[in-house]
Design an enzyme around this catalytic site. Structure first.
Site, short mmCIF file in Angstrom:
data_model
loop_
_atom_site.label_atom_id
_atom_site.label_comp_id
_atom_site.label_asym_id
_atom_site.label_seq_id
_atom_site.Cartn_x
_atom_site.Cartn_y
_atom_site.Cartn_z
CG HIS A 74 -1.84 1.18 1.29
ND1 HIS A 74 -3.19 1.03 1.59
CD2 HIS A 74 -1.67 2.51 1.10
CE1 HIS A 74 -3.78 2.21 1.56
NE2 HIS A 74 -2.87 3.13 1.27
CE LYS B 204 -7.91 2.21 -0.56
NZ LYS B 204 -6.67 2.91 -0.23
CG HIS C 290 -4.68 2.66 6.00
ND1 HIS C 290 -6.02 2.70 6.29
CD2 HIS C 290 -4.55 3.20 4.76
CE1 HIS C 290 -6.66 3.26 5.27
NE2 HIS C 290 -5.80 3.57 4.34
CG HIS D 153 -9.69 4.96 3.38
ND1 HIS D 153 -8.42 5.49 3.48
CD2 HIS D 153 -10.41 5.55 4.37
CE1 HIS D 153 -8.38 6.37 4.46
NE2 HIS D 153 -9.58 6.42 5.03
CG ASP E 225 -1.52 4.98 3.85
OD1 ASP E 225 -1.61 5.29 2.65
OD2 ASP E 225 -2.27 5.44 4.73
CG HIS F 153 -0.93 7.10 -1.26
ND1 HIS F 153 -2.19 7.22 -1.82
CD2 HIS F 153 -1.10 6.44 -0.08
CE1 HIS F 153 -3.07 6.66 -1.01
NE2 HIS F 153 -2.44 6.18 0.05
CG LEU F 154 4.52 5.07 -6.04
CD1 LEU F 154 4.96 4.25 -7.25
CD2 LEU F 154 5.67 5.21 -5.05
CG ASN G 213 -5.25 8.58 -3.32
OD1 ASN G 213 -4.22 8.02 -3.71
ND2 ASN G 213 -5.31 9.21 -2.16
CG HIS H 67 -0.11 15.34 1.46
ND1 HIS H 67 -1.00 15.49 0.43
CD2 HIS H 67 -0.53 14.26 2.16
CE1 HIS H 67 -1.93 14.54 0.51
NE2 HIS H 67 -1.67 13.77 1.54
CG LEU I 185 -7.22 11.16 7.15
CD1 LEU I 185 -7.71 11.93 5.95
CD2 LEU I 185 -8.17 11.29 8.32
O1 DOR Z 1 -3.26 9.51 5.33
C1 DOR Z 1 -3.64 9.21 4.23
N1 DOR Z 1 -3.13 9.76 3.12
N2 DOR Z 1 -4.63 8.33 4.11
C2 DOR Z 1 -5.20 8.06 2.93
O2 DOR Z 1 -6.08 7.26 2.88
C3 DOR Z 1 -4.79 8.79 1.72
C4 DOR Z 1 -3.43 9.27 1.83
C5 DOR Z 1 -3.07 10.25 0.76
O3 DOR Z 1 -3.30 9.97 -0.41
O4 DOR Z 1 -2.53 11.30 1.10
ZN ZN Z 2 -3.30 5.09 1.52
#
Ligand code: DOR
Ligand code: ZN
Length: 349
Positions: A22, A106, A181, A143, A254, A24-25, A50, A258, A226
């Site tokens: 899991h 997802k 997660h 999720h 996860d 996020h790239l 996402n 950001h 989250l």
């Molecule tokens: O903390 C999180 N960040 N939870 C998620 O489900 C999405 C992820 C994100 O894409 O930033």
């Molecule tokens: Zn995630």
């Protein structure tokens, strides 16, 4: 939890090369900045969909996968996920199965997290899709949080598991499901009660941090994710599950970078752990005096769940405390990692 100092510095452990189930790239310049932190220590990873706009069709997915392949070496195999909406057609599942690189679809409850606005508003709307997934053996990556604004943020996972996930399991008993997660005692217990087709990923940050970490000294946006970090009793339950040797629990970082603007001005959730993720997991397992259980969790159980061969390469971790950078370049901006400016006890050799 042990109070001793753990194993001596210089200790090495060699394990089968792990996979991250899991992550996020992101994309474009942001992905270019961070993808190596996943593609180097991990042999395979399951990439979350996402983006803006989200990856809802197999055609978008193929182009996204090509972008990832263009930025990584041949040794790394990205597996993909498709983002479910109220409008997803069961035929998209059939196309996803045919593609081969797609290992899960997802489910984001609409409004539950980053870029989830196009997610599912009512799970009955995707029942025909879930039916096809169950039939074809495609996994549902969940999720597991309600987006009901009347629910307390610390109860969002529990309420989702009790009201929504239980219904999905009742309606589709053979569907492969991953509660992503997992962050609560109730989530862990739910997964333990189900058959082998229901599993969970656990992040390094949920294993090492409790909710106090969000407020140490000042508000700490880099620890806001989250599902949100929970109290210590929940953290201990996660640690126990991860180190239990149960094949139902496996590694999913996860890692969700950001930039500082998105964190500070938009309040985005996501913990960035990729550069130090394996070191953090080793630290958690050492804390539980269960380093011998790390390999199953990090390198075997996820592959077994997804019906894939275990990796044949190995990786060595060494206990060699080092300082985590305050921040990492991220596109044209910066991202603050978990443990920013602090020490991580283990690293990849
Ligand atoms: O903390 C999180 N960040 N939870 C998620 O489900 C999405 C992820 C994100 O894409 O930033
Ligand atoms: Zn995630």
């Amino acid at each position: 939890m042990s109070t001793n100092q753990g194993v001596p510095e210089g200790t090495e452990i060699t394990i089968t090369k792990p996979d991250d189930w899991h992550v996020h790239l992101r994309d474009g310049a942001e992905m270019k900045s961070v993808v190596g932190y996943t593609a180097t220590p991990f042999r395979r990873a399951l990439i979350m969909p996402n983006l803006e706009p989200p990856i809802t069709t197999i055609y978008q997915l193929m182009s996204y996968r090509n972008q990832i392949l263009g930025m990584t070496s041949h040794g790394f195999n990205p597996f993909m996920t498709l983002y479910l909406t109220n409008m997803t057609s069961p035929d998209e599942v059939t196309r996803a199965v045919a593609d081969g690189s797609v290992k899960a679809m997802k489910l984001y409850p609409a409004g539950a997290t980053t870029n989830s606005a196009a997610g599912v508003t009512d799970i009955t709307k995707i029942y025909p899709v879930l039916e096809r997934m169950q039939e074809l053996g495609m996994a549902l990556s969940v999720h597991g949080e309600t987006s009901d604004p009347s629910v307390d943020p610390f109860d969002r996972e529990r309420v989702f598991v009790e009201n929504q996930l239980q219904r999905i399991v009742d309606e589709f008993p053979d569907l492969k499901i991953v509660l992503e997660h997992v962050s609560t005692i109730e989530g862990i217990q739910f997964v333990e009660r189900q058959c082998g087709n229901v599993a969970a990923t656990i992040t390094a940050h949920h294993l090492l941090l409790n909710r106090k970490a969000i407020f140490v000294g000042c508000l700490r946006p880099e620890h806001f994710c989250l599902p949100i970090l929970q109290s210590e009793n929940h953290r201990l339950a996660l640690l126990k599950a991860a180190t239990s040797g149960s094949p139902k629990f496996f590694l999913g970082t996860d890692s969700a970078p950001h930039n500082k603007h998105a964190k500070h001005n938009l309040g985005r959730g996501g913990c960035f752990t990729a550069p130090v993720a394996l070191g953090l997991y080793a630290e958690a397992f050492e804390q539980a005096e269960a380093l011998d259980k790390l390999e199953g969790f990090a390198s075997h159980f996820g592959a077994d769940f997804y019906g894939l061969p275990r990796n044949t390469e190995t990786i060595t971790l060494i206990k060699d405390p080092c300082v985590v950078p305050l921040e990492y370049p991220f596109g044209g901006d910066w991202v603050v990692p978990v443990r920013s400016g602090g020490m991580v006890q283990w690293r990849v050799k």
